[in-house]
Design an enzyme around this catalytic site. Structure first.
Site: not given
Ligand SMILES: [Zn+2]
Length: 263
Positions: A110-112
């Site tokens: 998951h890329c913030f």
């Protein structure tokens, strides 16, 4: 979980702020300082070439950033229940993301900074986003060094000049010898350097995983993957129009994952 969801909002805002500040500095500070070269012809003046290159890098970085968000990994959606329900979820490359509250196909991480899962459909855009962000940051750093060198009459010929710039300029700022705007540019130089290196390292690491046919999630969980030729692994992520995709931000079409979705 609240902290993660908050980070999911703050990180994209932080990225967009840095992008806006970089754009403003380039257009209103660095470009005008290059216009003063009297020997250059108008068409190939440093300002025009610099502006064109910077816009190309920025357009690709921001274009791929938008596509990463728009082009979410295939959502298998039905497994977003409790941990007792998750064993019903299919295939090993899927994963339930707690931040997005959904199961995604070929989940990597998951890329913030994009606030989205990186997986089957947006991996190529994510890698190009990292690549062009890295190039735009490093290029902005070079332009910023040239600007500071001209404004403050500092030579960067010595290898350690960049490292000693910050402590020297801080002391000069408090003594009034360096303007606030110049101090801000100096701070941005270090930010561009850090972000540029981080994105370049991230991009290389991600490419290595793709060549091996792995996702970061599989590496973390120690999931074995079947050996395949590296060319096939690359084509699965980058598709057939990979060269056009390198130059223009565009949706990833013609890959294995999109074909599976079409069926
Ligand atoms: Zn997610």
């Amino acid at each position: 979980m609240l902290a993660l969801r908050l980070l999911n909002v703050v990180a994209p805002a932080y990225f967009l702020c840095i992008s806006l500040v970089t754009f403003v500095l380039q257009i209103f500070l660095f470009l005008p300082s290059m216009r003063e070269d009297p020997t250059a012809t108008p068409l190939f003046s440093p300002a025009v070439l610099h502006g064109a290159l910077f816009l190309f890098l920025s357009a690709n970085a921001l274009g791929n950033y938008v596509l990463v968000i728009q082009n979410s990994p295939d959502d298998l959606g039905t497994c977003q229940g409790t941990s007792s329900q998750r064993p019903q979820c299919p295939p090993p490359s899927t994963h339930f993301c707690r931040v997005c509250s959904r199961v995604t196909l070929r989940h990597d991480h998951h890329c913030f900074f994009t606030g989205n899962c990186i997986g089957s459909r947006n991996m190529r855009n994510f890698i190009l986003f990292c690549l062009y962000t890295s190039l735009a940051c490093l290029y902005s750093m070079v332009a910023g060094v040239a600007y500071i060198s001209a404004v403050l009459s500092i030579s960067f010929a010595h290898p350690l000049a960049f490292l000693t710039l910050l402590p020297t300029s801080i002391s000069q700022f408090f003594s009034g010898a360096v303007l606030g705007s110049d101090m801000f540019v100096i701070l941005m130089l270090y930010l561009w350097f850090a972000v540029g290196l981080a994105c370049a390292g991230f991009c290389c690491h991600q490419l290595l995983l793709i060549l091996r046919g792995q996702t970061r999630y599989q590496v973390r969980k120690g999931v074995a993957v079947r050996a395949r030729p590296w060319r096939k692994n690359l084509q699965e992520v980058f598709g057939k129009r990979w060269l056009l995709g390198l130059l223009v931000p565009m949706f990833n079409v013609g890959t294995e994952s999109s074909k599976q979705q079409d069926k």
